[in-house]
Design a protein around this motif. Structure first.
Motif, PDB file in Angstrom:
ATOM      1  N   ASP A  55       0.832  -1.212   0.000  1.00  0.00           N
ATOM      2  CA  ASP A  55       0.000   0.000   0.000  1.00  0.00           C
ATOM      3  C   ASP A  55       0.861   1.254   0.000  1.00  0.00           C
ATOM      4  O   ASP A  55       0.460   2.296  -0.533  1.00  0.00           O
ATOM      5  CB  ASP A  55      -0.907  -0.011   1.226  1.00  0.00           C
ATOM      6  CG  ASP A  55      -2.095   0.932   1.063  1.00  0.00           C
ATOM      7  OD1 ASP A  55      -2.464   1.232  -0.092  1.00  0.00           O
ATOM      8  OD2 ASP A  55      -2.656   1.362   2.083  1.00  0.00           O
ATOM      9  N   GLY A 262      -9.980  -4.050   1.048  1.00  0.00           N
ATOM     10  CA  GLY A 262      -9.909  -3.270   2.277  1.00  0.00           C
ATOM     11  C   GLY A 262      -9.989  -1.780   2.042  1.00  0.00           C
ATOM     12  O   GLY A 262     -10.660  -1.053   2.776  1.00  0.00           O
ATOM     13  N   GLY A 263      -9.297  -1.306   1.015  1.00  0.00           N
ATOM     14  CA  GLY A 263      -9.251   0.123   0.729  1.00  0.00           C
ATOM     15  C   GLY A 263      -7.830   0.565   0.464  1.00  0.00           C
ATOM     16  O   GLY A 263      -6.993   0.543   1.368  1.00  0.00           O
ATOM     17  N   ARG A 266      -5.260   3.466   2.531  1.00  0.00           N
ATOM     18  CA  ARG A 266      -5.800   3.587   3.888  1.00  0.00           C
ATOM     19  C   ARG A 266      -4.923   2.756   4.811  1.00  0.00           C
ATOM     20  O   ARG A 266      -4.661   1.588   4.538  1.00  0.00           O
ATOM     21  CB  ARG A 266      -7.238   3.061   3.936  1.00  0.00           C
ATOM     22  CG  ARG A 266      -8.171   3.632   2.870  1.00  0.00           C
ATOM     23  CD  ARG A 266      -8.585   5.031   3.197  1.00  0.00           C
ATOM     24  NE  ARG A 266      -9.394   5.051   4.396  1.00  0.00           N
ATOM     25  CZ  ARG A 266     -10.738   4.966   4.380  1.00  0.00           C
ATOM     26  NH1 ARG A 266     -11.382   4.824   3.244  1.00  0.00           N
ATOM     27  NH2 ARG A 266     -11.427   5.025   5.509  1.00  0.00           N
ATOM     28  N   GLY A 269      -6.638  -0.346   5.596  1.00  0.00           N
ATOM     29  CA  GLY A 269      -7.196  -1.092   4.478  1.00  0.00           C
ATOM     30  C   GLY A 269      -6.575  -2.465   4.342  1.00  0.00           C
ATOM     31  O   GLY A 269      -7.263  -3.454   4.060  1.00  0.00           O
ATOM     32  N   SER A 270      -5.269  -2.541   4.556  1.00  0.00           N
ATOM     33  CA  SER A 270      -4.581  -3.838   4.453  1.00  0.00           C
ATOM     34  C   SER A 270      -5.043  -4.790   5.544  1.00  0.00           C
ATOM     35  O   SER A 270      -5.136  -6.004   5.333  1.00  0.00           O
ATOM     36  CB  SER A 270      -3.065  -3.631   4.544  1.00  0.00           C
ATOM     37  OG  SER A 270      -2.715  -2.995   5.763  1.00  0.00           O
ATOM     38  N   GLY A 310     -13.231   0.529  -1.134  1.00  0.00           N
ATOM     39  CA  GLY A 310     -13.141  -0.738  -0.429  1.00  0.00           C
ATOM     40  C   GLY A 310     -14.114  -0.813   0.739  1.00  0.00           C
ATOM     41  O   GLY A 310     -15.020   0.016   0.886  1.00  0.00           O
ATOM     42  N   LEU A 312     -13.554  -0.278   3.846  1.00  0.00           N
ATOM     43  CA  LEU A 312     -13.429   0.885   4.723  1.00  0.00           C
ATOM     44  C   LEU A 312     -14.196   2.075   4.166  1.00  0.00           C
ATOM     45  O   LEU A 312     -14.736   2.886   4.914  1.00  0.00           O
ATOM     46  CB  LEU A 312     -11.957   1.256   4.916  1.00  0.00           C
ATOM     47  CG  LEU A 312     -11.163   0.410   5.907  1.00  0.00           C
ATOM     48  CD1 LEU A 312      -9.747   0.946   6.037  1.00  0.00           C
ATOM     49  CD2 LEU A 312     -11.835   0.384   7.265  1.00  0.00           C
TER      50      LEU A 312
END
Length: 334
Positions: A55, A262-263, A266, A269-270, A310, A312
């Motif tokens: 990310d 996840g996004g 962010r 997110g991970s 995602g 999130l």
């Protein structure tokens, strides 16, 4: 009007919020609530670290590559070979794994980042495939297609042995992930992270401002590779086995799926993506071993079509609607 954030705004961004403690409290609670799933939990934490490393490139730097597994694999084989040939102390071996992956990332990134677009994608993939073939042919060192076995990993801090229930592996992975998250959180909110975001949005403008775009991207590539190497080293130490799949394109694809779910861009997110993907894989593959990827694909399609932020992003939308409803209720009450 000045569009740059003020000092107070920057300090506010760096300040820890109470909600940020929630994922870590849940992870600690999971240790006690789900003791039978700690092996799976440790693998979720490792994939979260791997996705966090990617990310930094994709979400914050805008660098798209299909070969991030190369650095995960470099860390995994480094930790595995150290454990096999006498270096059993896990923490120092893990640091060496990250260092080796980071150095390799600098070398590979110096070449890959000279390109862009399709060429960048292909070079990243080529690096991963080259390492896979090297590991496959170096049977005497890596074990080839049979994988690297015979690893001996000592107790963490000389006290905590890696047990079959995954208790030590879970705590060990959680501590490493937390340290990596603190570092990445500071990095993306620091001037370096701000410049990286600026490069993602408009590299020509950043060059005009005197920023060395290639150098900043290379530093980000090196840091990302180091974190990926730590994830690979953790995988090798907790599983005490390394297979050729650590260099596979499938793993590079999985980390992208995790981030999209996840996004992207962010910090958490991970974490969300890794949890959803790994739990879905573990649950669905038991019931439908030949069909579980269909549901992952369907979830991915729905996420991309209806909310590119995602899971999130969906959570953010729900929170905004709740706040709006609460404000409307208060206005009506007045």
């Amino acid at each position: 009007m000045n569009s740059h954030p003020s000092i107070n705004e920057l300090l506010s961004i760096r300040r820890f919020r109470r909600i940020e403690a929630l994922p870590w409290l849940l992870a600690i609670a999971a240790y006690f609530i789900f003791p039978q799933y700690l092996q799976l939990g440790s693998q979720i934490l490792i994939m979260a670290l791997f996705a966090l490393s990617f990310d930094l490139l994709l979400g914050y730097g805008g660098i798209v590559t299909l070969g991030h597994a190369a650095y995960f694999g470099a860390g995994a084989y480094t930790a595995g070979l150290l454990a096999r040939y006498g270096w059993s102390e896990p923490i120092s071996a893990l640091m060496i794994s990250g260092l080796v992956a980071g150095v390799f990332g600098v070398i590979a990134g110096a070449v890959i980042l000279r390109t862009k677009g399709l060429a960048l994608l292909m070079l990243g993939m080529a690096v991963s495939l080259l390492l896979l073939e090297l590991a496959n042919h170096a049977v005497g060192i890596t074990g080839g297609a049979d994988g690297l076995q015979g690893m001996v990993v000592a107790a963490v801090l000389g006290k905590f042995d890696f047990d079959m229930f995954g208790k030590t592996a879970y705590v060990y992975a959680l501590v490493v992930l937390f340290a990596a998250w603190l570092f990445v959180r500071h990095l993306v909110n620091a001037p370096f992270g701000r410049s990286l975001a600026g490069i993602r949005q408009n590299p020509a403008r950043m060059r005009a401002l005197g920023v060395s775009v290639w150098t900043r991207q290379l530093v980000a590539f090196a840091i990302s590779s180091t974190l990926a190497g730590l994830a690979g080293g953790l995988s090798a130490q907790t599983n005490q086995f390394v297979s050729l799949s650590v260099f596979g394109l499938e793993l590079s694809g999985i980390v992208i799926v995790i981030l999209v779910l996840g996004g992207v861009g962010r910090l958490y997110g991970s974490f969300v993506g890794a949890l959803v993907y790994m739990v879905a894989q573990d649950t669905l593959s038991k019931d439908q071993p030949a069909f579980w990827l269909f549901w992952i694909g369907l979830l991915l399609v729905l996420t991309v079509l209806f909310n590119r932020g995602g899971l999130l992003g969906i959570a953010d939308l729900l929170c905004q609607k709740l706040r709006r409803s609460e404000l409307e209720r208060l206005e009506v009450a007045k």
